[in-house]
Design a protein around this motif. Sequence first.
Motif, short mmCIF file in Angstrom:
data_model
loop_
_atom_site.label_atom_id
_atom_site.label_comp_id
_atom_site.label_asym_id
_atom_site.label_seq_id
_atom_site.Cartn_x
_atom_site.Cartn_y
_atom_site.Cartn_z
N SER A 1 -2.44 -11.40 8.45
CA SER A 1 -1.44 -10.65 9.18
C SER A 1 -1.05 -9.42 8.37
N GLY A 2 -0.32 -8.52 9.01
CA GLY A 2 0.10 -7.31 8.33
C GLY A 2 1.28 -6.66 9.01
N VAL B 1 14.52 -0.26 0.06
CA VAL B 1 14.72 -1.34 1.01
C VAL B 1 13.76 -2.48 0.68
N ILE B 2 14.26 -3.72 0.79
CA ILE B 2 13.45 -4.91 0.60
C ILE B 2 13.30 -5.59 1.95
N ASP B 3 12.07 -5.76 2.39
CA ASP B 3 11.80 -6.47 3.64
C ASP B 3 11.35 -7.88 3.33
N VAL B 4 11.87 -8.84 4.08
CA VAL B 4 11.53 -10.26 3.90
C VAL B 4 10.82 -10.73 5.16
N TYR B 5 9.62 -11.29 4.98
CA TYR B 5 8.78 -11.71 6.10
C TYR B 5 8.56 -13.22 6.08
N ASP B 6 8.41 -13.79 7.28
CA ASP B 6 8.04 -15.20 7.43
C ASP B 6 6.53 -15.28 7.55
N VAL B 7 5.88 -15.71 6.50
CA VAL B 7 4.41 -15.76 6.46
C VAL B 7 3.87 -16.74 7.49
N PHE B 8 4.61 -17.84 7.73
CA PHE B 8 4.13 -18.88 8.64
C PHE B 8 4.27 -18.48 10.11
N SER B 9 4.94 -17.37 10.39
CA SER B 9 5.15 -16.93 11.78
C SER B 9 4.58 -15.53 11.98
N SER C 1 7.48 -16.22 -2.08
CA SER C 1 8.42 -17.24 -2.53
C SER C 1 7.64 -18.46 -3.01
N PRO C 2 8.22 -19.30 -3.89
CA PRO C 2 7.52 -20.49 -4.36
C PRO C 2 7.05 -21.42 -3.24
N SER C 3 7.79 -21.44 -2.13
CA SER C 3 7.39 -22.28 -1.00
C SER C 3 6.20 -21.72 -0.26
N GLY C 4 5.92 -20.44 -0.44
CA GLY C 4 4.83 -19.79 0.27
C GLY C 4 5.19 -19.33 1.66
N ARG C 5 6.40 -19.65 2.10
CA ARG C 5 6.79 -19.30 3.47
C ARG C 5 7.26 -17.86 3.59
N LEU C 6 7.92 -17.35 2.57
CA LEU C 6 8.52 -16.02 2.63
C LEU C 6 7.77 -15.05 1.71
N LEU C 7 7.74 -13.80 2.14
CA LEU C 7 7.18 -12.72 1.33
C LEU C 7 8.18 -11.58 1.32
N ALA C 8 8.51 -11.13 0.12
CA ALA C 8 9.40 -9.98 -0.04
C ALA C 8 8.58 -8.77 -0.47
N SER C 9 8.91 -7.62 0.09
CA SER C 9 8.24 -6.38 -0.30
C SER C 9 9.31 -5.32 -0.56
N MET D 1 0.81 -1.21 0.00
CA MET D 1 0.00 0.00 0.00
C MET D 1 0.85 1.26 0.00
N GLU D 2 0.18 2.35 -0.35
CA GLU D 2 0.86 3.63 -0.49
C GLU D 2 1.41 4.15 0.83
N ASN D 3 0.78 3.77 1.95
CA ASN D 3 1.23 4.25 3.26
C ASN D 3 2.38 3.42 3.84
N GLY D 4 2.91 2.48 3.06
CA GLY D 4 4.05 1.68 3.50
C GLY D 4 3.70 0.39 4.20
N SER D 5 2.43 0.05 4.27
CA SER D 5 2.01 -1.17 4.95
C SER D 5 1.86 -2.33 3.97
N VAL D 6 1.96 -3.54 4.52
CA VAL D 6 1.80 -4.79 3.77
C VAL D 6 0.75 -5.63 4.49
N ALA D 7 -0.17 -6.21 3.73
CA ALA D 7 -1.21 -7.07 4.31
C ALA D 7 -1.22 -8.39 3.58
N ILE D 8 -1.43 -9.47 4.34
CA ILE D 8 -1.62 -10.80 3.76
C ILE D 8 -3.05 -11.21 4.03
#
Length: 279
Positions: A189-190, A218-226, A204-212, A172-179
């Motif tokens: 989560s967000g 800056v690229i932030d990498v998140y653990d979707v499963f956690s 990621s193909p595994s579905g575990r990681l999300l890059a934004s 989103m434009e305000n810098g937030s990420v939502a799943i």
Amino acid sequence: TGAQSGDIYLWKGNRLEWSFEKAHDGAVFCLTPSPDGFLSGGKDGRVRMWNGLDPVKSFSFADSMASSRLPVRIRSVFYTGESLLVGTMSSEIYSVDPNTSRSRNLIQSHAGGPINALACHPLQHICVTGGLDATIRIWKLRSRRCVNLREFSSTIVCLDYNDDGSQVAAGMENGSVAILNSKSLSEFSGRSDRASPINCVKFSPSGRLLASGSDEGVIDVYDVFSQCDLIASLIGHAGAITGLDWSKDSKHLQSSDDNGVIRYWDAPAGLQIMDGLDK
């Protein structure tokens, strides 16, 4: 004629024959004839039916708005002989039965600005879109209909499905990420780790990681499963991030910026690979 004040005037030549003050609360945007009189629509989100010069019915669409950024305003009305067709500033068309006052939505879409994001479901004939109106909409491609929508607090910039199509990520434009759940659009989560727009999101193909990737470079990498824990922030780009792509094993990430620079990363470790992936 309809006036900015909401008044309606009837003229004979250049002489005023009749007027009705405050027919609408705000400007009158459209007038059209009907068998017994005429129809009017305005800024107040109402359509009024007139018998001769007397108002006999009123249909309100003020509660039908999909986005609070776009108040419902009636821009066009047409009488088909059996029903009324009503067009709104929010790119919607309704069919109204004048006898029962029941309305049915025929078409709805984004409005008020561009569609910034589109992602296709990996397994079904479905896509998801997001735009300046701060809504995310799910579409069935074969029927070309919107089957679900949700409004958010900020403009939607980018979208991505995970590999099995069960989740959608939104930047989103305000810098937030939502799943989000890809059917209900309820939020799993967000995160809000950036103050500038998120230009791209990629599972990621595994579905575990999300890059934004953000305007900050800056690229932030998140653990979707956690619960979307932040596991790495990849810093190295001097320009805004414009693209992201994962390797098949979900270990390496390729990124590009608006300076035309491409970089490679060991994403889970948070390290840049200086010599590319040749080795």
